[in-house]
Scaffold this motif. Structure first.
Motif, PDB file in Angstrom:
ATOM      1  N   ALA A  49      -2.407   1.233  -4.672  1.00  0.00           N
ATOM      2  CA  ALA A  49      -2.553   1.368  -3.341  1.00  0.00           C
ATOM      3  C   ALA A  49      -3.845   0.953  -2.806  1.00  0.00           C
ATOM      4  O   ALA A  49      -4.021   0.065  -1.965  1.00  0.00           O
ATOM      5  N   CYS A  50      -5.007   1.158  -3.524  1.00  0.00           N
ATOM      6  CA  CYS A  50      -6.265   0.792  -3.016  1.00  0.00           C
ATOM      7  C   CYS A  50      -6.438  -0.732  -3.161  1.00  0.00           C
ATOM      8  O   CYS A  50      -7.046  -1.346  -2.469  1.00  0.00           O
ATOM      9  N   ALA A  71      -4.718  -2.568  -0.555  1.00  0.00           N
ATOM     10  CA  ALA A  71      -5.343  -2.723   0.604  1.00  0.00           C
ATOM     11  C   ALA A  71      -6.662  -3.604   0.554  1.00  0.00           C
ATOM     12  O   ALA A  71      -7.022  -4.294   1.590  1.00  0.00           O
ATOM     13  N   LEU A  72      -7.107  -3.527  -0.589  1.00  0.00           N
ATOM     14  CA  LEU A  72      -8.630  -4.464  -0.818  1.00  0.00           C
ATOM     15  C   LEU A  72      -7.938  -6.014  -0.722  1.00  0.00           C
ATOM     16  O   LEU A  72      -8.528  -6.795  -0.096  1.00  0.00           O
ATOM     17  N   ALA A 107      -2.405   5.677  -7.037  1.00  0.00           N
ATOM     18  CA  ALA A 107      -3.625   5.530  -6.147  1.00  0.00           C
ATOM     19  C   ALA A 107      -4.363   4.223  -6.340  1.00  0.00           C
ATOM     20  O   ALA A 107      -4.776   3.335  -5.534  1.00  0.00           O
ATOM     21  N   VAL A 108      -4.693   3.708  -7.457  1.00  0.00           N
ATOM     22  CA  VAL A 108      -5.482   2.582  -7.901  1.00  0.00           C
ATOM     23  C   VAL A 108      -4.472   1.507  -7.530  1.00  0.00           C
ATOM     24  O   VAL A 108      -5.039   0.432  -6.696  1.00  0.00           O
ATOM     25  N   VAL A 136       0.817  -1.148   0.016  1.00  0.00           N
ATOM     26  CA  VAL A 136      -0.185   0.068   0.049  1.00  0.00           C
ATOM     27  C   VAL A 136       0.921   1.200   0.000  1.00  0.00           C
ATOM     28  O   VAL A 136       0.471   2.243  -0.899  1.00  0.00           O
TER      29      VAL A 136
END
Length: 417
Positions: free
Chosen positions: A383-384, A387-388, A380-381, A292
């Motif tokens: 990192a998200c 996390a998911l 950003a995509v 992340v």
């Protein structure tokens, strides 16, 4: 030996690892030299940035098709023999590209042909590393290899520019062909045959054998999650691909693009050495947080900060990008030896494909918006998604099934972690 006692000098003291390490390092330098040479050759003959980018993408996309078909060979035959054969094949193909006057269409075909067996070589090499570095030495060895790869990239790009500028792209390609010959010699004389164990899944032939590694990874949620974290590099590599237009956007000189690309590589080299010394519990806990975190500094690039701030952000992102070492260690350690090359080949093909698609998507987004926005959005995509993956799979809490040892018995927890 307790895992905490593993040291870098313990790894380097292993003769087989030294030969593997040297073969990979000088071959990686040659690969980067070739990338510079091919890009400049295409640009010089066509003057088209689009064709140049397409040619570069050809070094990433073919493994998507070849990995499921070829990686199983490294679980069927001597892994040393597989690596030597691939090196000799690539030396011949790159050597043909180095012949002056070769039509660009032929160069493209040869480039694709030389790229296709890459997953096979990579799978055989990575599957051999835990055999040469048992127990706690393996994570440290992977850190050394990854760090060396990053340094070799910088050296290769720098040498590629010098060689092409002084002698032309054909000489640079010939040098790359020579590195494959050197690699083949090092592997032949310095590494044992390392015959793979039988996986117990039936005869070593047919499509079922070739696809068994894919089924193993896809069928285990935790293994697929670890592979997914590795594939997220496709979101983060956009920054390096757009370094030149980003540098132009913020008003920096042409030299700034090279500095920006080098900052990521230097950060990853440092991070790889740092995470290699972590114990098993910390490797398990940090893989998702670092995945992340790798996207956060790059996402800040969307604001188009000045050069000095961007260099700092991208270097920090490179340090966090060392999460891929933790993911590779975790993935490799828990795959049975008899299926290791096929599973690794699948993961490596996914990584190369993700990088190619990420670069293409980032380039298209940069055309529509700006380089800084494209880099920030893609990061950003990534990192998200990291996390998911961590939330859904809980990969940091549970281990995949333990692999089988050389004798066919389960590996003890103290050895596997």
């Amino acid at each position: 030996m307790a895992e905490s006692a593993a040291r870098f000098r313990d790894v380097v003291a292993v003769r087989e690892f030294r030969f593997l390490w040297a073969a990979q390092a000088q071959s990686r330098v040659g690969d980067q030299i070739a990338r510079v040479a091919v890009a400049l050759l295409v640009l010089d003959r066509t003057g088209s940035a689009g064709l140049t980018a397409l040619t570069y993408a050809l070094t990433y996309l073919p493994p998507l098709l070849t990995a499921p078909l070829l990686a199983g060979l490294a679980d069927r035959y001597s892994r040393r023999a597989v690596m030597v054969a691939v090196d000799l094949l690539r030396a011949a193909l790159i050597g043909a590209m180095a012949i002056p006057g070769t039509p660009l269409a032929v160069v493209a075909v040869l480039l694709v042909a030389a790229t296709c067996p890459e997953p096979l070589f990579s799978a055989a090499r990575v599957a051999t590393v835990p055999r040469t570095l048992p127990g706690p030495l393996f994570p440290v060895g992977m850190g050394v290899i990854t760090s060396t790869d990053q340094i070799a990239q910088i050296a290769g790009f720098a040498l590629g520019g010098v060689l092409v500028g002084a002698y032309g792209p054909h000489v640079a390609l010939a040098v790359n062909a020579g590195t494959f010959l050197v690699s083949a010699a090092l592997l032949h004389w310095g590494v044992g045959p390392h015959l793979p164990e039988r996986d117990g899944a039936g005869p070593a032939r047919g499509s079922g054998f070739a696809l068994a590694g894919i089924r193993l990874v896809v069928g285990d949620r935790r293994l697929l999650a670890v592979a997914g974290l590795v594939w997220l590099v496709g979101c983060y590599v956009v920054a390096e691909a757009l370094a030149a237009p980003y540098a132009a956007q913020i008003g920096a000189g042409g030299e700034a693009a090279g500095v920006l690309m080098a900052s990521v590589v230097v950060g990853t080299a440092i991070g790889s050495l740092l995470v290699a010394k972590l114990d098993g519990a910390w490797r398990r806990r940090l893989v998702v947080p670092l995945a992340v975190a790798a996207g956060v500094p790059l996402a800040a690039t969307a604001a188009a900060p000045p050069l000095w701030a961007t260099i700092a952000l991208w270097t920090l992102a490179g340090v966090f990008h060392a999460y891929i070492v933790l993911a590779q260690i975790r993935f490799t350690q828990f795959i049975p030896d008899g299926m290791r090359s096929r599973a690794i080949g699948f993961a490596a093909a996914g990584l190369q494909t993700a990088q190619g698609l990420g670069i293409a998507a980032g380039g298209a987004l940069a055309e529509w918006t700006s380089p800084s926005t494209a880099i920030g959005v893609c990061a950003a995509v990534g990192a998200c998604l990291a996390a998911l993956i961590g939330l859904v799979s809980r990969v940091h809490r549970a281990d995949p099934p333990a692999p089988q040892s050389q004798s066919g018995q389960p590996v003890e927890p103290s050895e596997a972690r």
